[in-house]
Design a protein around this motif. Sequence first.
Motif, short mmCIF file in Angstrom:
data_model
loop_
_atom_site.label_atom_id
_atom_site.label_comp_id
_atom_site.label_asym_id
_atom_site.label_seq_id
_atom_site.Cartn_x
_atom_site.Cartn_y
_atom_site.Cartn_z
N HIS A 259 36.52 35.77 45.03
CA HIS A 259 36.60 37.13 44.49
C HIS A 259 38.06 37.45 44.25
O HIS A 259 38.87 37.42 45.18
N ALA A 260 38.40 37.74 43.00
CA ALA A 260 39.79 38.02 42.64
C ALA A 260 40.15 39.49 42.79
O ALA A 260 41.27 39.90 42.49
N THR A 261 39.18 40.30 43.23
CA THR A 261 39.42 41.72 43.46
C THR A 261 38.73 42.15 44.75
O THR A 261 37.85 41.47 45.26
N GLY A 262 39.16 43.29 45.26
CA GLY A 262 38.55 43.86 46.44
C GLY A 262 38.93 45.33 46.53
O GLY A 262 39.58 45.87 45.62
N PRO A 263 38.57 46.00 47.61
CA PRO A 263 38.90 47.43 47.75
C PRO A 263 40.42 47.66 47.69
O PRO A 263 41.15 47.25 48.58
N GLY A 264 40.88 48.23 46.60
CA GLY A 264 42.29 48.57 46.47
C GLY A 264 43.22 47.40 46.20
O GLY A 264 44.43 47.52 46.40
N TRP A 265 42.70 46.27 45.71
CA TRP A 265 43.59 45.14 45.42
C TRP A 265 42.97 44.24 44.35
O TRP A 265 41.77 44.23 44.12
N LEU A 266 43.84 43.47 43.70
CA LEU A 266 43.41 42.35 42.86
C LEU A 266 44.51 41.30 42.87
O LEU A 266 45.66 41.57 43.23
N ALA A 267 44.15 40.06 42.49
CA ALA A 267 45.09 38.94 42.49
C ALA A 267 45.37 38.52 41.05
O ALA A 267 44.49 38.58 40.19
N VAL A 268 46.60 38.07 40.81
CA VAL A 268 47.00 37.57 39.49
C VAL A 268 47.66 36.21 39.65
O VAL A 268 48.04 35.80 40.75
N GLY A 269 47.81 35.50 38.53
CA GLY A 269 48.51 34.22 38.52
C GLY A 269 47.85 33.20 39.43
O GLY A 269 46.63 33.17 39.58
#
Length: 354
Positions: A259-269
């Motif tokens: 999962h590249a997103t979650g509560p109040g966050w996401l990941a890039v690169g």
Amino acid sequence: MVLARGGVEVAVFEASAGPEPKIGENLPPALRPLLERLGLSSLLEAAGHVRCHGHRSVWGGDEPVEEDFLFGTFGSGWHLDRARFEGMLAEAAVEAGARWGWDHHAVDARWSAGRWTLEVEAPSALIEVQADFVIDATGRPARFARGAGARRRQLDKLVGVAVTLESPAGASALALDGFTLVEARPDGWWYTAPLAGERAVAMFMTDGDRLSASGLRSAEGWSAALRETTQTRGRLDGAFDLVSVEPRVMPAGSAWLEHATGPGWLAVGDAAMAFDPLSSHGMGSGMTTGYYGACAVAEHLAGNPDALETYEVLVHGMFDDYLERLHQHYRLEQRWPSAPFWSRRHHPMARATA
């Protein structure tokens, strides 16, 4: 930069004390439109970068094959002075309104009442920051996302054994050539490319579980493996110092977050998905997910309930497409089908889902 231009208050906490050289210097021509959209085309014209005129490969046969960017839609690519390029990107972000903290280390994060509380070790003090949203750009370790409970999946054991070469003559045929070169070998493949300042990078890609037997960690073993090549050795001999090499081993396999997103966050690169260097997707993925990740965060903060899910679908779609293309490319090399490195990659690769 995108968020700051859109009126979002942004702070960047960068662990490095300043811009640093990195392996992964090739900026493909397809990224030109994104840089133009961001008003950053002038960064490519800055002194220190070397134009990349195309790719040359010895793959699936003994004769080199060329892909010349001259005939492409976007023209030449670039071999970047990576530290200079990233320093200029940081300056552009600050000009857009972002706060930038070099030598700032995030040491703790707590989610409560719909906000993050971050503890950050700054050069002179431990500071506490409140944030409505966090973007994880920590690279392959994906430190924040994993700390928030995301699971990281690793597809293979690929590593790169890299050396930065200096030209004792002060001028090299490789730098003038302007092409990257990939050469397949029974136990992996070589990559070479020019760098700014009459330097070059040479890297052998193989599986980490075969490093001990290969001797590649030592200067002698690395040089011995180089002498077994044809095109790679030919373009380096006489132009660079191949005696005083210091090999560095770094992870290079395909990996992704479930999962590249979650509560109040996401990941890039690379934190969201990391690519085999054969694909030349690393810089492109970093900048593309940075752009679309910023758009998703802005929409999420504006109240769009589907923004994060849409971003995650985009990221996983990009990774699935990459895996299919990567498998097709590895299948083109059939000279050593029983060699462990190649037999592992001749099977279809797919993203496992929970």
